[in-house]
Design an enzyme around this catalytic site. Structure first.
Site, PDB file in Angstrom:
ATOM      1  N   HIS A 214      11.935   1.261   6.249  1.00 42.08           N
ATOM      2  CA  HIS A 214      11.724  -0.158   5.914  1.00 42.08           C
ATOM      3  C   HIS A 214      12.217  -1.021   7.069  1.00 42.08           C
ATOM      4  O   HIS A 214      13.402  -1.018   7.392  1.00 42.08           O
ATOM      5  CB  HIS A 214      12.487  -0.498   4.635  1.00 42.08           C
ATOM      6  CG  HIS A 214      12.017  -1.756   3.966  1.00 42.08           C
ATOM      7  ND1 HIS A 214      11.847  -2.942   4.642  1.00 42.08           N
ATOM      8  CD2 HIS A 214      11.665  -2.011   2.674  1.00 42.08           C
ATOM      9  CE1 HIS A 214      11.426  -3.861   3.792  1.00 42.08           C
ATOM     10  NE2 HIS A 214      11.306  -3.322   2.603  1.00 42.08           N
TER      11      HIS A 214
ATOM     12  N   HIS B 169      -2.297  20.306   5.924  1.00 40.46           N
ATOM     13  CA  HIS B 169      -3.235  19.240   5.570  1.00 40.46           C
ATOM     14  C   HIS B 169      -2.544  17.886   5.723  1.00 40.46           C
ATOM     15  O   HIS B 169      -1.361  17.749   5.400  1.00 40.46           O
ATOM     16  CB  HIS B 169      -3.732  19.408   4.126  1.00 40.46           C
ATOM     17  CG  HIS B 169      -4.248  20.781   3.820  1.00 40.46           C
ATOM     18  ND1 HIS B 169      -5.496  21.207   4.206  1.00 40.46           N
ATOM     19  CD2 HIS B 169      -3.664  21.830   3.173  1.00 40.46           C
ATOM     20  CE1 HIS B 169      -5.675  22.456   3.808  1.00 40.46           C
ATOM     21  NE2 HIS B 169      -4.575  22.859   3.180  1.00 40.46           N
TER      22      HIS B 169
ATOM     23  N   ASN C 259     -10.422   0.831   1.003  1.00 39.63           N
ATOM     24  CA  ASN C 259      -8.966   0.806   0.962  1.00 39.63           C
ATOM     25  C   ASN C 259      -8.538   0.400  -0.452  1.00 39.63           C
ATOM     26  O   ASN C 259      -8.639  -0.771  -0.824  1.00 39.63           O
ATOM     27  CB  ASN C 259      -8.427  -0.191   1.992  1.00 39.63           C
ATOM     28  CG  ASN C 259      -6.907  -0.256   2.010  1.00 39.63           C
ATOM     29  OD1 ASN C 259      -6.234   0.384   1.202  1.00 39.63           O
ATOM     30  ND2 ASN C 259      -6.358  -1.041   2.920  1.00 39.63           N
TER      31      ASN C 259
ATOM     32  N   CYS D 141       0.803  -1.225   0.000  1.00 35.70           N
ATOM     33  CA  CYS D 141       0.000   0.000   0.000  1.00 35.70           C
ATOM     34  C   CYS D 141       0.833   1.271   0.000  1.00 35.70           C
ATOM     35  O   CYS D 141       0.297   2.359  -0.210  1.00 35.70           O
ATOM     36  CB  CYS D 141      -0.942   0.005   1.203  1.00 35.70           C
ATOM     37  SG  CYS D 141      -2.133  -1.352   1.205  1.00 35.70           S
TER      38      CYS D 141
ATOM     39  N   HIS E  78     -14.884   5.606   3.479  1.00 29.95           N
ATOM     40  CA  HIS E  78     -16.329   5.377   3.387  1.00 29.95           C
ATOM     41  C   HIS E  78     -16.784   5.235   1.928  1.00 29.95           C
ATOM     42  O   HIS E  78     -17.576   4.342   1.611  1.00 29.95           O
ATOM     43  CB  HIS E  78     -17.056   6.547   4.051  1.00 29.95           C
ATOM     44  CG  HIS E  78     -18.549   6.448   3.989  1.00 29.95           C
ATOM     45  ND1 HIS E  78     -19.279   5.570   4.763  1.00 29.95           N
ATOM     46  CD2 HIS E  78     -19.462   7.103   3.221  1.00 29.95           C
ATOM     47  CE1 HIS E  78     -20.564   5.699   4.492  1.00 29.95           C
ATOM     48  NE2 HIS E  78     -20.696   6.617   3.550  1.00 29.95           N
TER      49      HIS E  78
ATOM     50  N   HIS F 133      -3.152   7.410   4.853  1.00 29.61           N
ATOM     51  CA  HIS F 133      -3.483   6.142   4.204  1.00 29.61           C
ATOM     52  C   HIS F 133      -4.754   5.561   4.813  1.00 29.61           C
ATOM     53  O   HIS F 133      -4.880   5.458   6.039  1.00 29.61           O
ATOM     54  CB  HIS F 133      -2.321   5.164   4.373  1.00 29.61           C
ATOM     55  CG  HIS F 133      -2.624   3.765   3.937  1.00 29.61           C
ATOM     56  ND1 HIS F 133      -3.071   3.468   2.676  1.00 29.61           N
ATOM     57  CD2 HIS F 133      -2.557   2.580   4.605  1.00 29.61           C
ATOM     58  CE1 HIS F 133      -3.255   2.162   2.582  1.00 29.61           C
ATOM     59  NE2 HIS F 133      -2.954   1.607   3.742  1.00 29.61           N
TER      60      HIS F 133
END
Length: 465
Positions: free
Chosen positions: A248, A338, A375, A169, A371, A342
């Protein structure tokens, strides 16, 4: 003679001036701008409401009563609404045996929508593209997906292509990092980045709870964007990339194994989400913030945090640290306007919001994206950006912080600066009636209809006909 001596003495100065001009010109071309982007909105016949989710679960041969109830509870409490999208094979009842061609067609439909529209709106020709980066984590084919795009849009023979798989992702920020690295060594470049996920070949058909959860959370989506380092296009661009940090933790076994594609005990392939996932995500998130904070926050906030931390340590020296004792908190809002979070799930959004001290207004774009679109893996942060743009929140000079998590385990973040006021023209959120967001309630209507999902005794529970 005097003239000759004057010229000779000026040579070092001219050489220094040449080096300075060359340095400034190089720096000018190393900047990374977002020219434009296009989000994917599948057709309405691919909408996956909760009622239909129940039908899909019921026809799954390997699921029993416990799994049925578990999945429904996960769906109705996930924060995902009634208008997210799924692959076509789900609606055709073929999720147990999709073909390779199904996966290819899913991707080609996506490419046609986002890339075609992006080229038409920007006026950029496919032959103008110098760099192409495609990140689809869970579909590897030959020729590669990047090659399919080159063939479909007849790009130049010298276009540099990169096809990223398995990055999870957080892959879109990895793609940004690849492009940014190229921009540092090449002038006047145009790069096309395509980010999405292939759900068709990765629908889990077993009954392992740690693997069927991915069926509930992930939905169809994608994004294409054009990036450039051309100074002549800077005034037309939307955002400028200020910095990007990648963390990572793949060296830690616990982090590496918390999100992994594997087989269950029956040999059925799926995506395992382990119990150690929250811990791994928190660890990577904290490490990433430590690296990115000095790059994006004002010195006064860093000094305040540092002085407060040292003071508290001195005051509590030799004392046993009390559980729940106050700790200094760094205020990220001092350097960020802002937050583009994720949309890994309701819990992910809540956890990040708590860690950064964000308000409901700050996390509204992420909640609404989860919503409305679910995802969508690596493209999810771009839907969050799209919501902000459609709501006309992004004004010239604003700073926007993007955060993404991915298998590995990775946490990537970056800071953008808004180049001009963004109006959300031709944004897919406009087609979703952005004026209706946020809705009065995010409660899943299926939960209101079937209250037994939360408290029914499984021993007396029967699957509805």
């Amino acid at each position: 003679m005097l003239f000759f001596l004057t010229i000779l003495s000026s040579v070092p100065l001219l050489y220094i001036l040449y080096i300075l001009i060359n340095f400034l010109d190089t720096r000018r071309h190393q900047k990374c701008y977002l020219l434009d982007y296009q989000l994917y909105k599948p057709s309405d016949d691919r909408k996956l409401p909760t009622e239909f989710c129940g039908e899909v679960i019921k026809r799954a041969k390997n699921l029993g009563l416990n799994e049925y109830k578990f999945l429904l509870k996960a769906i109705v409490s996930s924060g995902i609404g009634e208008e997210t999208y799924a692959p076509r094979m789900v609606f055709e009842g073929r999720e147990e045996n999709p073909s390779h061609q199904d996966a290819i067609e899913e991707m080609e439909e996506l490419f046609e929508y986002i890339i075609g529209r992006l080229f038409r709106r920007t006026g950029v020709s496919p032959t103008d593209i110098d760099v192409l980066v495609v990140n689809i984590s869970m579909l590897a084919c030959m020729p590669s997906l990047s090659s399919r795009i080159v063939n479909r849009y007849k790009m130049r023979e010298d276009v540099k292509t990169y096809n990223l798989c398995g990055m999870g992702c957080s892959a879109s920020l990895v793609s940004l990092n690849v492009v940014g690295s190229i921009f540092k060594s090449k002038k006047n470049q145009l790069a096309l980045v395509v980010t999405s996920e292939s759900l068709t070949p990765n629908w889990y058909i077993g009954n392992d709870k740690s693997m069927i959860l991915s069926n509930c959370l992930f939905r169809s989506g994608g994004c294409a964007m054009i990036l450039t380092n051309k100074p002549s296009l800077a005034h037309k661009c939307m955002l400028k990339l200020n910095c990007l940090v990648r963390t990572h933790h793949g060296a830690k076994d616990e982090s590496y194994g918390c999100c992994i594609q594997t087989e269950d005990s029956e040999g059925r392939m799926g995506f395992h989400l382990g119990k150690s996932l929250p811990k791994a995500a928190t660890r990577a998130f904290v490490e990433n913030l430590k690296q990115v904070a000095p790059k994006i926050l004002p010195i006064r906030e860093l000094l305040r945090f540092g002085i407060l931390s040292v003071t508290l340590k001195l005051l509590h020296r030799g004392q046993r640290k009390a559980v729940g004792s106050a700790r200094p908190v760094i205020n990220f809002k001092t350097g960020v306007d802002h937050f583009c979070l994720h949309t890994g799930g309701k819990a992910v959004i809540d956890a990040v919001a708590h860690s950064l001290g964000l308000s409901e207004y700050d996390i509204e774009p992420a909640r609404m994206t989860l919503h409305r679109f679910g995802n969508t893996s690596a493209s999810s942060v771009w839907y969050v950006l799209g919501y902000m743009e459609a709501k006309k929140r992004l004004k010239k000079g604003d700073k926007l912080f993007m955060i993404s998590f991915g298998a590995g385990f990775k946490c990537n973040s970056c800071m953008w600066k808004v180049i001009r006021d963004l109006e959300g023209v031709e944004n897919v959120w406009k087609e979703c009636n952005i004026e209706d967001y946020p809705p009065q309630t995010l409660t899943n209507p299926f939960l209101e209809k079937y209250g037994w999902i939360q408290d029914e005794d499984i021993s007396t529970f029967k699957i509805p006909e």
